[in-house]
Enzyme design. Sequence first.
Site, PDB file in Angstrom:
ATOM      1  N   GLU A 154       3.561   2.787 -81.760  1.00  0.00           N
ATOM      2  CA  GLU A 154       2.289   2.537 -81.473  1.00  0.00           C
ATOM      3  C   GLU A 154       1.962   1.603 -80.487  1.00  0.00           C
ATOM      4  O   GLU A 154       1.084   0.789 -80.648  1.00  0.00           O
ATOM      5  CB  GLU A 154       1.875   1.994 -82.973  1.00  0.00           C
ATOM      6  CG  GLU A 154       1.812   2.876 -84.097  1.00  0.00           C
ATOM      7  CD  GLU A 154       1.486   2.344 -85.320  1.00  0.00           C
ATOM      8  OE1 GLU A 154       1.038   1.355 -85.664  1.00  0.00           O
ATOM      9  OE2 GLU A 154       1.628   3.257 -86.522  1.00  0.00           O
ATOM     10  N   GLU A 256       4.839  12.021 -88.810  1.00  0.00           N
ATOM     11  CA  GLU A 256       4.433  11.266 -90.202  1.00  0.00           C
ATOM     12  C   GLU A 256       2.823  12.089 -90.609  1.00  0.00           C
ATOM     13  O   GLU A 256       2.057  11.464 -91.212  1.00  0.00           O
ATOM     14  CB  GLU A 256       3.853   9.798 -90.154  1.00  0.00           C
ATOM     15  CG  GLU A 256       4.840   9.003 -89.249  1.00  0.00           C
ATOM     16  CD  GLU A 256       4.518   7.712 -89.046  1.00  0.00           C
ATOM     17  OE1 GLU A 256       3.597   7.022 -89.637  1.00  0.00           O
ATOM     18  OE2 GLU A 256       5.130   6.935 -88.192  1.00  0.00           O
TER      19      GLU A 256
END
Length: 379
Positions: A154, A256
Amino acid sequence: MDHGCQVRKRDVVVNVAGGAPAGASVRVVQLDSAFPIGSCINGTVIQDPAFVDFFTNHMDWAVFENELKWYWTEAQRGQLNYADADRLLDFCDRAGKPVRGHCIFWAVDGDVQQWIKDIAAYDRDQLMAAVQARLNGLLGRYAGRFPHYDVNNEMLHGRFFRDRLGDDVAALMFREAARLDPGAALFVNDYNVECGNDPSATPERYVELIRYLQWRGAQVGGVGLQGHVTHPVGEIICDALDALSAATDLPIWFTELDVGEPDDALRADDLEAVMREAYAHPAVQGVVLWGFMQGYMWRQDAALVNSDGTVNDAGQRFIDLRREWTSDARGRLDADGQFKFRGFHGNYVAQVTMPTGTKMLKAFTVDKGDTPLVLDMDN
């Protein structure tokens, strides 16, 4: 037309030379797909027989939900805990499922454990030493065990290490990971890139980050899109995939994926829309769900399997898609001793049964190619 069938299929000719009798029966079974679909797991879910049953039957890959993260393996400085990750790795080894390594570092401040924040506040050298120790410890221990790593999770949404150690530390993480485990594909991984509503995470910003990392010597091996989707909009997802693949030429994974929708039937439709977008795009090489069973998921209203083990509408749609994307061909040899079919990329076994009852058996792989794959059963 399902474009996935165009992108992920190839013509195959099963050939029996030497005047094999026309009419001999042929059976071709696909053993696995070149487009893997997986799920996250954790130490709790692998104790649930219903979860294990669905995972074993319908998933190809795994990723650990938390057990490989730095805050889990070293919650207190110097006190390493790899037992939980080892237990999950053993489970996956027994089930024959490869595992994505998630994650070596996490760039978001809120996901960095306190002791790291403490040393970062007063000693840059100690923080750099801790980063290097994490790389050496994790990748030294597991070299060759994880085909993928999310290196610094991220980075579009966090700069913890870059703000304290300089912009080059992100590329250093990649360079060191490549040195310690040369066989692993090293991914960037982030959220909201595919949804078109987060100015921090546009495809253009992602491309800029990837190019910077590459300029600094990072061997970026893949682009991870988390895909925590609420209202799947096919064109927006497709546009993001197009932009990323055109600019980077790197494999893309949904790492994900979950689709949140309270109504099971609508969830099934939404899930199908996203899965078909991923499957139809030639740059996408796999999809990993962020769980699938009610009560064990980070997001509510995204389950495919209810807490009692029953498969809901979304789960049945998922099973139907997997079946649709698996080839199972049968027929008879023609007068030239050939049987032709169009099969999805993956590993297969073919069996030819002569009228006398004699059987010929051969394993083979259908990979990408513009010309027909000719399988000579005699060789």
